[in-house]
Design a protein around this motif. Structure first.
Motif, PDB file in Angstrom:
ATOM      1  N   LEU A  44      44.830  41.474  40.934  1.00 60.61           N
ATOM      2  CA  LEU A  44      44.321  40.471  40.003  1.00 60.61           C
ATOM      3  C   LEU A  44      43.787  41.146  38.746  1.00 60.61           C
ATOM      4  O   LEU A  44      43.503  42.345  38.758  1.00 60.61           O
ATOM      5  CB  LEU A  44      43.207  39.664  40.681  1.00 60.61           C
ATOM      6  CG  LEU A  44      43.655  38.819  41.872  1.00 60.61           C
ATOM      7  CD1 LEU A  44      42.454  38.328  42.652  1.00 60.61           C
ATOM      8  CD2 LEU A  44      44.515  37.658  41.403  1.00 60.61           C
ATOM      9  N   PHE A  48      38.539  39.445  37.632  1.00 61.31           N
ATOM     10  CA  PHE A  48      38.376  39.000  39.012  1.00 61.31           C
ATOM     11  C   PHE A  48      37.611  40.033  39.820  1.00 61.31           C
ATOM     12  O   PHE A  48      36.739  39.700  40.613  1.00 61.31           O
ATOM     13  CB  PHE A  48      39.741  38.741  39.670  1.00 61.31           C
ATOM     14  CG  PHE A  48      40.321  37.397  39.379  1.00 61.31           C
ATOM     15  CD1 PHE A  48      40.196  36.360  40.293  1.00 61.31           C
ATOM     16  CD2 PHE A  48      41.003  37.154  38.205  1.00 61.31           C
ATOM     17  CE1 PHE A  48      40.745  35.122  40.038  1.00 61.31           C
ATOM     18  CE2 PHE A  48      41.550  35.921  37.932  1.00 61.31           C
ATOM     19  CZ  PHE A  48      41.425  34.893  38.850  1.00 61.31           C
ATOM     20  N   ALA A  88      41.585  32.961  42.908  1.00 60.44           N
ATOM     21  CA  ALA A  88      42.498  34.074  43.186  1.00 60.44           C
ATOM     22  C   ALA A  88      43.803  33.556  43.762  1.00 60.44           C
ATOM     23  O   ALA A  88      44.897  34.001  43.366  1.00 60.44           O
ATOM     24  CB  ALA A  88      41.837  35.063  44.149  1.00 60.44           C
ATOM     25  N   ARG A  91      45.872  32.026  41.020  1.00 57.69           N
ATOM     26  CA  ARG A  91      46.451  33.063  40.168  1.00 57.69           C
ATOM     27  C   ARG A  91      47.643  33.707  40.857  1.00 57.69           C
ATOM     28  O   ARG A  91      48.702  33.907  40.251  1.00 57.69           O
ATOM     29  CB  ARG A  91      45.386  34.110  39.839  1.00 57.69           C
ATOM     30  CG  ARG A  91      45.861  35.242  38.972  1.00 57.69           C
ATOM     31  CD  ARG A  91      46.363  34.782  37.606  1.00 57.69           C
ATOM     32  NE  ARG A  91      45.275  34.529  36.703  1.00 57.69           N
ATOM     33  CZ  ARG A  91      45.036  35.227  35.621  1.00 57.69           C
ATOM     34  NH1 ARG A  91      45.823  36.230  35.300  1.00 57.69           N
ATOM     35  NH2 ARG A  91      44.042  34.907  34.838  1.00 57.69           N
ATOM     36  N   VAL A  92      47.502  34.028  42.143  1.00 54.84           N
ATOM     37  CA  VAL A  92      48.590  34.645  42.891  1.00 54.84           C
ATOM     38  C   VAL A  92      49.764  33.675  43.016  1.00 54.84           C
ATOM     39  O   VAL A  92      50.927  34.057  42.829  1.00 54.84           O
ATOM     40  CB  VAL A  92      48.101  35.114  44.285  1.00 54.84           C
ATOM     41  CG1 VAL A  92      49.261  35.496  45.186  1.00 54.84           C
ATOM     42  CG2 VAL A  92      47.136  36.289  44.133  1.00 54.84           C
TER      43      VAL A  92
END
Length: 97
Positions: A44, A48, A88, A91-92
């Motif tokens: 990330l 993050f 997270a 985002r992934v």
């Protein structure tokens, strides 16, 4: 059903660890160890990692100072870690979509 990515496995493990902490099944030190050991695999952005480091530091402090007796509420930190995990994961997911 799509295959589970390595990143999703990490996210699932982090979420399971946090849930186990909330349930009282693991200690704060275990949460910190798991998050510090596995979160870097998510690749990330640096922001993050900085936020996560601060949350984990606060969790450690709350644990040392008997949960809610210090300025950091362990309940609040648990919620913030949950938010961090949600962001997270988003985002992934966006990166792998």
């Amino acid at each position: 059903m799509p295959a589970i990515t390595p990143e999703q496995r990490v996210l699932d493990n982090l979420r399971d660890t946090l849930q186990a902490y909330v349930a009282g099944d693991v200690a704060a030190t275990a949460v910190v160890t798991v998050f510090r050991g596995q979160a870097p695999a998510l690749a990330l952005p640096e922001a993050f990692q900085r936020v996560l480091d601060e949350l984990l530091r606060r969790l450690e402090m709350a644990d040392v100072f008997s949960q809610d007796s210090c300025s950091f509420s362990s309940t609040g930190i648990q919620e913030q870690l949950g938010v961090w995990l949600d962001k997270a994961e988003a985002r992934v997911s966006a990166r792998t979509a």
